[in-house]
Scaffold this active site. Structure first.
Site, PDB file in Angstrom:
ATOM      1  N   SER A 171      16.419 -10.670 -28.114  1.00 10.83           N
ATOM      2  CA  SER A 171      16.480  -9.581 -27.180  1.00 10.83           C
ATOM      3  C   SER A 171      15.437 -10.015 -25.975  1.00 10.83           C
ATOM      4  O   SER A 171      15.406 -11.311 -25.301  1.00 10.83           O
ATOM      5  CB  SER A 171      16.406  -8.245 -27.562  1.00 10.83           C
ATOM      6  OG  SER A 171      16.787  -7.258 -26.382  1.00 10.83           O
ATOM      7  N   ASP A 267      28.247  -8.722 -25.459  1.00 10.70           N
ATOM      8  CA  ASP A 267      26.904  -8.104 -25.932  1.00 10.70           C
ATOM      9  C   ASP A 267      26.799  -6.712 -25.816  1.00 10.70           C
ATOM     10  O   ASP A 267      27.055  -6.153 -24.833  1.00 10.70           O
ATOM     11  CB  ASP A 267      25.885  -8.856 -25.009  1.00 10.70           C
ATOM     12  CG  ASP A 267      24.418  -8.306 -25.298  1.00 10.70           C
ATOM     13  OD1 ASP A 267      24.065  -7.202 -25.245  1.00 10.70           O
ATOM     14  OD2 ASP A 267      23.992  -9.315 -25.864  1.00 10.70           O
ATOM     15  N   HIS A 334      24.396  -7.326 -30.572  1.00 13.48           N
ATOM     16  CA  HIS A 334      23.448  -7.759 -30.011  1.00 13.48           C
ATOM     17  C   HIS A 334      22.314  -8.061 -30.803  1.00 13.48           C
ATOM     18  O   HIS A 334      21.622  -7.407 -31.613  1.00 13.48           O
ATOM     19  CB  HIS A 334      22.690  -6.456 -29.174  1.00 13.48           C
ATOM     20  CG  HIS A 334      21.475  -6.775 -28.264  1.00 13.48           C
ATOM     21  ND1 HIS A 334      21.641  -7.593 -27.177  1.00 13.48           N
ATOM     22  CD2 HIS A 334      20.296  -6.399 -28.169  1.00 13.48           C
ATOM     23  CE1 HIS A 334      20.459  -7.718 -26.539  1.00 13.48           C
ATOM     24  NE2 HIS A 334      19.612  -6.952 -27.440  1.00 13.48           N
TER      25      HIS A 334
END
Length: 391
Positions: A171, A267, A334
């Site tokens: 991330s 995502d 994610h």
């Protein structure tokens, strides 16, 4: 904006819920404080380090933790009272798994490497560099200094002798891996094989449901507050506004170091915050859809499919270059490399009959190239789990 902050707060909790091969103790880098390399609250940066062994003793993987960004004094002040803004609140031990796992059967290519988890406490993807500290809020915007201090410390602990090395992250940490990739390559020995891996860090310069780009406005606030411009790749900032250099699609074309991108075409964070941010979804028509694509209307699914099209265009610098790798599944997820289950497990996501661990390992060692794009629908891949956020 408030909803976006809350969304990131929910991800912070997940950052420590990782089942691994054993607890790896924290290392506080007290020597960094003197050079101003500190967390938002002024505390020392930290990392977890499990030493390599056997054939991996001179191989290193430096993995940067994720956890969003802070855009103003209010959000950064709230953050400094959590583990995402202060090492005082960080858990003392961290279980390593997935790409950092220490078991050969679940992480065959990297299990015996020197494995480092760099904790994230600056809120800028390790790009902040503001000298002045306002006495009214006592916030330190020093993410870039933290990154360099950690790398310098690891060099002194043996990374200067690296034969193989990976800079990776999840991330916001994966975005940092992209932004710092070429610098990492330049610091390490020229004889070393050095590559970078981004797991859910390919945030696109996408249009939201209103036709605008909420995420660009959001990133512009991050860059301005943290003084990030001077820490971003000059190859990008010399051509466009610095906030646009927070988008990998604008940075990757000029990158020299090989990069592997692991991302979900749908995502889950980007669907919620790039495509349908709460600030734009005034009537909350997307509230249910963006959390569960099965609850989308036909019109919304068409828009979601359009987001995948945007993602595909943004990824063109990746799949147009042979030295780069791409694992783009059609999951609503994610971060997929943080757990053994999704990294290499029997029920983990697959693209072209390959698990993520196989694709990355083969690419890193040059056994085979891997640039694979999944089927186009969010329900077309039966190996996709329910919404997955590993970090």
């Amino acid at each position: 904006m408030e909803k976006l902050k809350q969304c990131w707060s929910s991800l912070l909790v997940l950052a420590v819920v990782v089942i691994g091969t054993g607890a790896v103790p924290i290392t506080y880098l007290q020597s960094a404080v003197a050079r101003g390399a500190v967390c938002l609250d002024g505390s020392a940066p930290a990392y977890h380090f499990e030493k390599g062994f056997g054939s991996g003793v001179n191989n290193w993987i430096v993995h940067m933790e994720g956890g969003g960004w802070c855009t103003d004094v209010e959000s950064c002040s709230a953050r400094k009272n959590t583990m995402k803004g202060s090492s005082k609140f960080m858990n003392k031990d961290f279980g390593f798994s997935g790409i950092l796992g220490g078991k050969q059967n679940t992480n065959p290519d990297f299990y015996n490497w020197n494995r480092i988890k760099v904790r994230y406490c600056d809120g800028s993807s390790f790009t902040g560099n503001v000298e002045a500290v306002n006495p009214a809020n006592k916030l330190f915007f020093r993410g870039a200094r933290v990154w360099r201090a950690v790398i310098d410390d690891l060099m002194a602990k043996g990374m200067k002798n690296a034969q193989n090395a990976i800079l990776s992250g999840c991330s916001a940490g994966a975005l940092a891996a992209i932004l710092h990739c070429d610098t990492f390559r330049a610091i390490l020995p020229p004889t070393a094989r050095v590559k970078c891996v981004s797991d859910a860090g390919y945030f696109i310069h996408g249009k939201d449901i209103s036709g605008g780009s909420y995420i660009q406005t959001y990133y512009s606030k991050v860059v301005a507050l943290h003084g990030s411009a001077k820490s971003l790749p000059v190859s990008c900032t010399s051509k466009m506004k610095p906030e646009l250099c927070f988008f990998p699609q604008n940075v990757v074309p000029s990158m020299r170091t090989p990069l592997f991108v692991i991302n979900a075409a749908f995502d889950s964070w980007q669907i919620k915050n790039v495509l349908a941010p709460t600030a734009v979804d005034k009537r909350k028509e997307w509230k249910n859809c963006k959390l569960d694509l099965k609850k989308c209307t036909a019109a919304q699914l068409k828009t979601v499919q359009g987001f995948r099209d945007q993602m595909m265009r943004a990824l063109s610098p990746v799949h147009s270059t042979p030295s780069r790798g791409l694992f783009l599944d059609s999951c609503h997820a994610h971060c997929q490399g943080g757990s053994a289950a999704s990294w290499s497990g029997a029920k983990g996501p697959q693209v072209a009959n390959s698990k993520i661990s196989q694709a990355v390992g083969n690419w890193f060692y040059g056994r085979s190239a891997f640039q694979k794009i999944d089927c186009p629908s969010p329900i077309c891949n039966p190996t996709c789990p329910a919404i997955s956020t590993d970090e």
